[in-house]
Design an enzyme around this catalytic site. Sequence first.
Site, PDB file in Angstrom:
ATOM      1  CG  ASP A 192     -83.644  83.910  -8.461  1.00 24.02           C
ATOM      2  OD1 ASP A 192     -84.791  83.796  -7.978  1.00 24.02           O
ATOM      3  OD2 ASP A 192     -82.825  82.974  -8.485  1.00 24.02           O
ATOM      4  CG  HIS A 271     -85.586  80.433  -8.974  1.00 25.79           C
ATOM      5  ND1 HIS A 271     -85.443  80.889  -7.684  1.00 25.79           N
ATOM      6  CD2 HIS A 271     -85.376  79.099  -8.916  1.00 25.79           C
ATOM      7  CE1 HIS A 271     -85.149  79.872  -6.880  1.00 25.79           C
ATOM      8  NE2 HIS A 271     -85.116  78.770  -7.605  1.00 25.79           N
ATOM      9  CG  ASP A 326     -82.720  76.520  -9.924  1.00 27.96           C
ATOM     10  OD1 ASP A 326     -82.942  77.197 -10.939  1.00 27.96           O
ATOM     11  OD2 ASP A 326     -82.465  77.021  -8.816  1.00 27.96           O
ATOM     12  CD  GLU A 327     -84.494  75.604  -5.518  1.00 34.54           C
ATOM     13  OE1 GLU A 327     -84.341  75.098  -4.403  1.00 34.54           O
ATOM     14  OE2 GLU A 327     -84.270  76.805  -5.757  1.00 34.54           O
ATOM     15  CD1 TRP A 393     -78.784  72.203  -8.538  1.00 35.29           C
ATOM     16  CD2 TRP A 393     -79.064  72.708  -6.379  1.00 35.29           C
ATOM     17  NE1 TRP A 393     -80.135  72.303  -8.306  1.00 35.29           N
ATOM     18  CE2 TRP A 393     -80.326  72.622  -6.986  1.00 35.29           C
ATOM     19  CE3 TRP A 393     -78.985  73.029  -5.011  1.00 35.29           C
ATOM     20  CZ2 TRP A 393     -81.511  72.824  -6.272  1.00 35.29           C
ATOM     21  CZ3 TRP A 393     -80.167  73.235  -4.307  1.00 35.29           C
ATOM     22  CH2 TRP A 393     -81.412  73.131  -4.940  1.00 35.29           C
ATOM     23  CG  ASP A 420     -75.623  80.110   0.141  1.00 38.70           C
ATOM     24  OD1 ASP A 420     -74.966  79.075  -0.152  1.00 38.70           O
ATOM     25  OD2 ASP A 420     -76.853  80.193  -0.023  1.00 38.70           O
TER      26      ASP A 420
HETATM   27  C1  ACM Z   1     -79.996  76.100  -6.583  1.00 39.29           C
HETATM   28  O1  ACM Z   1     -79.350  76.171  -5.528  1.00 39.29           O
HETATM   29  N1  ACM Z   1     -81.302  76.267  -6.582  1.00 39.29           N
HETATM   30  C2  ACM Z   1     -79.351  75.816  -7.843  1.00 39.29           C
END
Ligand code: ACM
Length: 692
Positions: A192, A271, A326-327, A393, A420
């Site tokens: 990441d 990421h 993701d993202e 998620w 978290d």
């Molecule tokens: C994530 O929480 N971006 C998978």
Amino acid sequence: MKNSTLIPGLMLCASLCVGSPLLQAQSVIPIPLKMEQTAGTFLLKKTTPLYTNLQGEELERLKATAEPGTVKHLKNLSKAPAGCIVLEKTETGVPQSPEGYALNVSPDKVLVQSRADAGLFYGLQTVCQLGEAKPDGSSAIAATQITDEPRFQYRGFMMDVSRHFRTKEFVKKQMDAMARFKLNRLHIHLTDGAGWRIEIKKYPQLTQFAAWRPDAVWKDWWFKENGRKYCEEGTPGAYGGYYTQEDIRELLDYAADRHITIIPEIEMPAHSEEVLAAYPELSCSGEPYKNAEFCIGNEQTFEFLENVLTEVIDLFPSEYIHIGGDEANKNPWKACPKCQQRMKDEGLKDVDELQSYAIHRMEVFLNEHGRKLLGWDEIMEGGLAPNATVMSWRGEEGGLKAVRSGHRAVMTPAEFFYLDYYQDAPISQPEAIGGYVPLEKTYSYDPVKADMTPEEAALVYGVQANQWAEYIPTDEYYEYMMYPRLLAVAEVGWSQPSRKDFADFRNRALTAVEWLNAHGYHPFPLKDEVGHRPESREPIQHLALGKPVTYNAPFNESYKAAGDKSLTDGIRGDWTYSDGRWQGFISRNRLDVTIDLGEATEIGSIGADFMQAAGPEVFLPAEVIISVSDDGQNFSELKRVTHTPSREPGFAFVNHTWTGKTTARYVRYQARSGKELGGWIFTDEIVVLPPQ
Ligand code: ACM
């Protein structure tokens, strides 16, 4: 914590319930399918022998976690002497699942039977949890008959080791606990923006550079001016780390002995700031520190990713390789000539399809190498790769959509399974990223829905808790966030819904917290839990209740709560802005509402609560203005408060109330963000009270 899963291992059972006389069968997590206590107890000692018909690798695996010298192979198990544990691999009288087992504890013998060594291992975990410690170090196990098997095949935990690196010893310690509670997948988030964590021989810069940064604490590194830079390994003060390929092999052996599959995640296409700082030619700009996403138009990107995955596949035997997904910020692709060319060549109509193209290519590569692709639910955007499994998620939607279209899904919805997030009242906790996921919430989750067909339900592969680590710099805090919520995930993944009961589970979790403490873990002290925000427990009566609200600036559709009724419905929010009770404002950076009380009304106070959760950019307002009017046109200001927004504290609540005495029909409440930080404003109710 060496050997802490030692099996009949009195080390395991010895300190289980010191000071608690009768816990025994009630204390098993996850709760078995069928369990019946009978008369008497079996006395388990450190030297209690284990006789088994397991052979070869399976026998060796059993020995690896058992007290040295206690495991003996015996072909004819009926010859096993009294006072021993018998582990029998057999096809008769045992549950269907290779992880299932039948357990019979009688005063003279413990018999565990299963069709596979995994089931025998889990039967032993149950035995260890049944023991009640005696002062001499032995352990009394209540005579019990159990038949048990898991509800789901996939019972996972995801560990983020990028944001803050965790040593291999720490990872092993968590695998010990995972095994005890019958979790069988460790998804390790190895790459990441905060640091690359696995040695790839072909790309040494990933670990000599992209694994190191000048600041130990992620928050300092991420938010400081000119932050988010990397440095060479060995630079004085450099923070970071990575697993060598030798370390990975060691972790894999350790996992295999505990029936845990490690699933590596290599993030793409987003990421990936750390990769693109080391190898900037793989980004759209071609420069370091500009992009977080790989350039999909560039063939070198695929060459890089395939080379990395080749080494990853050589190391990890798991059926699945997680490719993130993701993202992604897809905007740079819109302006990148190579990406645009790719879209033209491949007939891709938008950047969603461009991402899908990349994921699909990775899937073909993985499939050609005998592996399957697993990715976050964004991999569905632009078309899901044909054989992919989805990790849902952003709520459950992705997972539900996946199973409806014939794909497997692993359910990890953030509002239940993100460890978290705060597990208790944030005001009583160390800073976390935000959210509020108490033990009960995690426990309440069921990934199978009433309206699923049997075929769809069968595609729900299982569940997983995710522990991101932006706000988790230390080992101790990592465990504090992990336990006991991970135990709730274990029970959701293993136990049948008919066997679940939160009050009973909570009692067992309290015992497990004692066990964890006694074994060097640092769990959250569940017995001290504060619980929900008191204001959220019952509706509040006030003058504006049910009165119409005009939005002079709109609320955000993603955080609309009860829409235009939300701020006068008497319902207050809990500890998180995402609970469907808090209303969020970000467009035009302000909250600005007018409430019509219907007639001239005597007013004694007008107030509202605001939340700060700095991680997700929710800040206390820079300015609040409270005013009233008789005609809804001309307002007179009652109160103005200013404040300089800041990232500190990470979490806070503030109430801004005018008190006095006035008469008016219209109430206007305004709150705006600061220019510097911007971000969200959240409030849950505009409370208007009569004069005292
Ligand atoms: C994530 O929480 N971006 C998978």
